[in-house]
Design a protein around this motif. Sequence first.
Motif, PDB file in Angstrom:
ATOM      1  N   LEU A 133      11.248  -9.487   2.433  1.00 45.45           N
ATOM      2  CA  LEU A 133      10.349  -9.659   3.283  1.00 45.45           C
ATOM      3  C   LEU A 133       9.154 -10.572   3.305  1.00 45.45           C
ATOM      4  N   THR A 134       9.106 -10.868   1.910  1.00 44.72           N
ATOM      5  CA  THR A 134       7.968 -11.924   1.572  1.00 44.72           C
ATOM      6  C   THR A 134       8.495 -12.627   0.315  1.00 44.72           C
ATOM      7  N   ARG A 135       7.990 -14.083   0.051  1.00 46.70           N
ATOM      8  CA  ARG A 135       8.419 -14.663  -1.166  1.00 46.70           C
ATOM      9  C   ARG A 135       7.402 -14.565  -2.217  1.00 46.70           C
ATOM     10  N   LEU A 136       6.219 -13.937  -1.666  1.00 46.06           N
ATOM     11  CA  LEU A 136       5.115 -13.816  -2.761  1.00 46.06           C
ATOM     12  C   LEU A 136       5.126 -12.676  -3.736  1.00 46.06           C
ATOM     13  N   PRO A 137       4.753 -12.984  -4.974  1.00 49.72           N
ATOM     14  CA  PRO A 137       4.763 -11.853  -5.653  1.00 49.72           C
ATOM     15  C   PRO A 137       3.977 -10.553  -5.181  1.00 49.72           C
ATOM     16  N   VAL A 138       4.581  -9.230  -5.409  1.00 56.49           N
ATOM     17  CA  VAL A 138       4.126  -8.254  -4.826  1.00 56.49           C
ATOM     18  C   VAL A 138       3.408  -7.249  -5.867  1.00 56.49           C
ATOM     19  N   GLU A 139       2.078  -6.651  -5.556  1.00 52.37           N
ATOM     20  CA  GLU A 139       1.674  -5.871  -6.386  1.00 52.37           C
ATOM     21  C   GLU A 139       1.432  -4.455  -5.625  1.00 52.37           C
ATOM     22  N   LEU A 140       0.918  -3.186  -6.273  1.00 50.42           N
ATOM     23  CA  LEU A 140       1.007  -2.223  -5.440  1.00 50.42           C
ATOM     24  C   LEU A 140      -0.440  -1.588  -5.645  1.00 50.42           C
ATOM     25  N   ALA A 141      -0.831  -0.969  -4.405  1.00 41.03           N
ATOM     26  CA  ALA A 141      -2.362  -0.394  -4.335  1.00 41.03           C
ATOM     27  C   ALA A 141      -1.799   1.047  -3.960  1.00 41.03           C
ATOM     28  N   VAL A 142      -2.515   2.029  -4.326  1.00 40.53           N
ATOM     29  CA  VAL A 142      -2.196   3.475  -4.162  1.00 40.53           C
ATOM     30  C   VAL A 142      -3.317   4.120  -3.665  1.00 40.53           C
ATOM     31  N   THR A 143      -3.119   4.767  -2.282  1.00 43.98           N
ATOM     32  CA  THR A 143      -4.134   5.574  -1.933  1.00 43.98           C
ATOM     33  C   THR A 143      -4.728   6.755  -2.433  1.00 43.98           C
ATOM     34  N   HIS A 144      -3.398   7.282  -3.236  1.00 44.91           N
ATOM     35  CA  HIS A 144      -3.703   8.717  -3.969  1.00 44.91           C
ATOM     36  C   HIS A 144      -2.386   9.034  -4.591  1.00 44.91           C
ATOM     37  N   PRO A 145      -2.575   9.650  -5.968  1.00 45.04           N
ATOM     38  CA  PRO A 145      -1.273   9.765  -6.675  1.00 45.04           C
ATOM     39  C   PRO A 145      -0.263  10.860  -6.516  1.00 45.04           C
ATOM     40  N   HIS A 146       0.174  11.122  -5.248  1.00 48.46           N
ATOM     41  CA  HIS A 146       1.388  12.119  -4.887  1.00 48.46           C
ATOM     42  C   HIS A 146       2.692  11.253  -4.705  1.00 48.46           C
ATOM     43  N   GLY A 147       3.593  12.342  -5.121  1.00 48.14           N
ATOM     44  CA  GLY A 147       4.748  11.489  -5.336  1.00 48.14           C
ATOM     45  C   GLY A 147       5.496  10.828  -4.221  1.00 48.14           C
ATOM     46  N   ASP A 148       4.979  11.137  -2.884  1.00 48.92           N
ATOM     47  CA  ASP A 148       5.429  10.464  -1.617  1.00 48.92           C
ATOM     48  C   ASP A 148       4.717   8.956  -1.525  1.00 48.92           C
ATOM     49  N   HIS A 149       3.517   8.774  -2.407  1.00 49.61           N
ATOM     50  CA  HIS A 149       2.767   7.702  -2.197  1.00 49.61           C
ATOM     51  C   HIS A 149       2.760   6.833  -3.528  1.00 49.61           C
ATOM     52  N   VAL A 196       0.890  -1.261  -0.025  1.00 50.40           N
ATOM     53  CA  VAL A 196       0.095  -0.037  -0.099  1.00 50.40           C
ATOM     54  C   VAL A 196       0.914   1.252  -0.175  1.00 50.40           C
ATOM     55  N   ASP A 197       1.046   1.997  -1.271  1.00 49.93           N
ATOM     56  CA  ASP A 197       1.950   3.041  -1.393  1.00 49.93           C
ATOM     57  C   ASP A 197       3.239   2.661  -1.515  1.00 49.93           C
ATOM     58  N   THR A 198       4.225   3.758  -1.805  1.00 48.69           N
ATOM     59  CA  THR A 198       5.437   3.200  -2.100  1.00 48.69           C
ATOM     60  C   THR A 198       6.607   4.071  -1.176  1.00 48.69           C
ATOM     61  N   GLY A 199       5.977   5.072  -0.549  1.00 52.46           N
ATOM     62  CA  GLY A 199       6.986   6.370  -0.271  1.00 52.46           C
ATOM     63  C   GLY A 199       7.924   6.903  -1.270  1.00 52.46           C
ATOM     64  N   MET A 200       8.950   7.599  -0.961  1.00 53.84           N
ATOM     65  CA  MET A 200       9.555   8.091  -1.947  1.00 53.84           C
ATOM     66  C   MET A 200      11.046   7.727  -1.831  1.00 53.84           C
ATOM     67  N   GLY A 201      11.674   6.828  -1.129  1.00 55.28           N
ATOM     68  CA  GLY A 201      12.979   6.481  -0.942  1.00 55.28           C
ATOM     69  C   GLY A 201      13.599   6.313  -2.300  1.00 55.28           C
ATOM     70  N   GLU A 202      14.730   6.132  -2.292  1.00 53.59           N
ATOM     71  CA  GLU A 202      15.533   5.821  -3.583  1.00 53.59           C
ATOM     72  C   GLU A 202      16.345   4.621  -3.374  1.00 53.59           C
ATOM     73  N   GLY A 203      16.286   3.823  -2.382  1.00 53.93           N
ATOM     74  CA  GLY A 203      17.042   2.531  -2.350  1.00 53.93           C
ATOM     75  C   GLY A 203      16.357   1.569  -2.921  1.00 53.93           C
ATOM     76  N   ASP A 204      16.863   0.294  -2.929  1.00 55.14           N
ATOM     77  CA  ASP A 204      16.323  -0.813  -3.610  1.00 55.14           C
ATOM     78  C   ASP A 204      14.799  -1.354  -2.886  1.00 55.14           C
ATOM     79  N   LEU A 205      13.702  -0.648  -3.207  1.00 56.42           N
ATOM     80  CA  LEU A 205      12.600  -1.078  -2.466  1.00 56.42           C
ATOM     81  C   LEU A 205      11.994  -2.611  -2.819  1.00 56.42           C
ATOM     82  N   THR A 206      12.082  -2.747  -4.259  1.00 51.23           N
ATOM     83  CA  THR A 206      11.618  -4.263  -4.562  1.00 51.23           C
ATOM     84  C   THR A 206      12.810  -5.260  -3.963  1.00 51.23           C
ATOM     85  N   GLY A 207      13.963  -4.894  -3.844  1.00 51.08           N
ATOM     86  CA  GLY A 207      14.992  -5.927  -3.268  1.00 51.08           C
ATOM     87  C   GLY A 207      14.492  -6.196  -1.684  1.00 51.08           C
TER      88      GLY A 207
END
Length: 468
Positions: A248-264, A232-243
């Motif tokens: 944290l999980t072996r499952l495939p990960v999809e993204l759900a966005v609360t609102h389309p601002h740059g920090d989310h 749920v949301d992405t933050g705006m960090g520049e590190g290896d988020l997918t890594g």
Amino acid sequence: MEKQEISWLWKSAQAVPAPLLVCLAGNCEEAEACMRILSEESDGSVAVVVLPKEIIPSLEQALGDLIYEWKQSSEVEGTRLSLTGSSSCADAVWQVASHFPQWFSAVCVVGGHGDPYEARNLRGTPLLAYLPEETGTVVHGGKVKADAERLVMGLRISGSEMVECRRPAPGTKPEEAWRQAFLTEKTQDWMLAQDRKRQWQVTLVKPGVWRIDDYFTASCYLVEGTEKAVLVDTGMGEGDLTGLLAALTRLPVELAVTHPHGDHMYHAERFSRVYLHENDIARLQEAPQQFRNAFSADCQSLPELCPIGEGSRIELGGGVVLEVAELSGHTPDSVVFIDDAHRALYTGDAVGSGYIALMICREEELEQTVSAYREGLEKFKKHLPRVRDYAWLGGHAVQENGCDERHQPDHFSGCSHYFNPIRAEVVLDMKALCEDILSERVTRAELMAAEEHYCSHGCAGMFFRFLP
């Protein structure tokens, strides 16, 4: 409270903004010696602060004020601020780093003693510890003070993977170990290279739910089912988020966005499938330039965009479902996600993050925007009986302690003066605040005159950012 006077030496980098290394020293002579070592061939700025042996609370607050001022300076790259100290100030390094862990991109300490429970605040901070011979624990001021060996082990058992230890040769004095670290072992280069933009703070909320905080104090949440996981949301960090997610999980990960601002929704193309409100998808397709940072400049193709709205359900398997509830206001089509399986509600910025709701509009649209927000809050009230006792997880969790960035870390030292977590009462008071504005119990003149155009009602607050 008597004002504390602090002395320091400063060496500026040639180019600004630049990373800053802060060093604590026990007296003026020691400060000058540290400055000679640290300023030699340094690409960053150096500040050496003179402190007494023991930092009392008022002195720590004054030091916090000073470091925060530097952090905000145009000369300093605020996400590359690191901390060390001479061997005589090792205790002070542990204390200051433990009380302001989100300010420092790296810490180097030689020996010393600290509170082992406060030191665990550093589990997400790169830490290099030089460990002389163990000296055990002492009790001071009613608190256990553990040596560096024990502090490091306390960090490891709390989950830190960012602590590195070096053990000087037997008989090496602490002051010599510090000189060796910065004269021959390139420690300063390592410290100045660290950047909070690439670092994440991970907290297990409950089994199957992790909170991930970035340098901007934006919070995103990894929610796990049995077939897949959703961020749920992405933050705006520049590190290896997918890594990080893969760790944290072996499952495939999809993204759900609360609102389309740059920090989310930062660089959303890292995910193969993105759930976004149907109206925001339409806006994105019509004017993608309005969605700043949602996709990187070199993005070759958009991910699959899945439209969602009130009542939409994202099935994760094993009975874990994220149900969508619309709560417009902060943006025209903000949503929250209801997670009955984990008894959690992921709110983004829809009702603030424990302190305020940020309203973004043109000045002439103020009443229209507030009226739409009131309607959104009224519609959301039907969900309150269901979610009242859930964990309300906001888009900026640290704002439970207020929006004052200088004092957000106060809770680490146990001296907070504010705590307002998101809950049903915030929704009700936020609706009442909308009614105050629309009925002019809060007048436009009062609103325009207030700092940041701020107003409040009960436990809810709101401020306005007016577009040109």
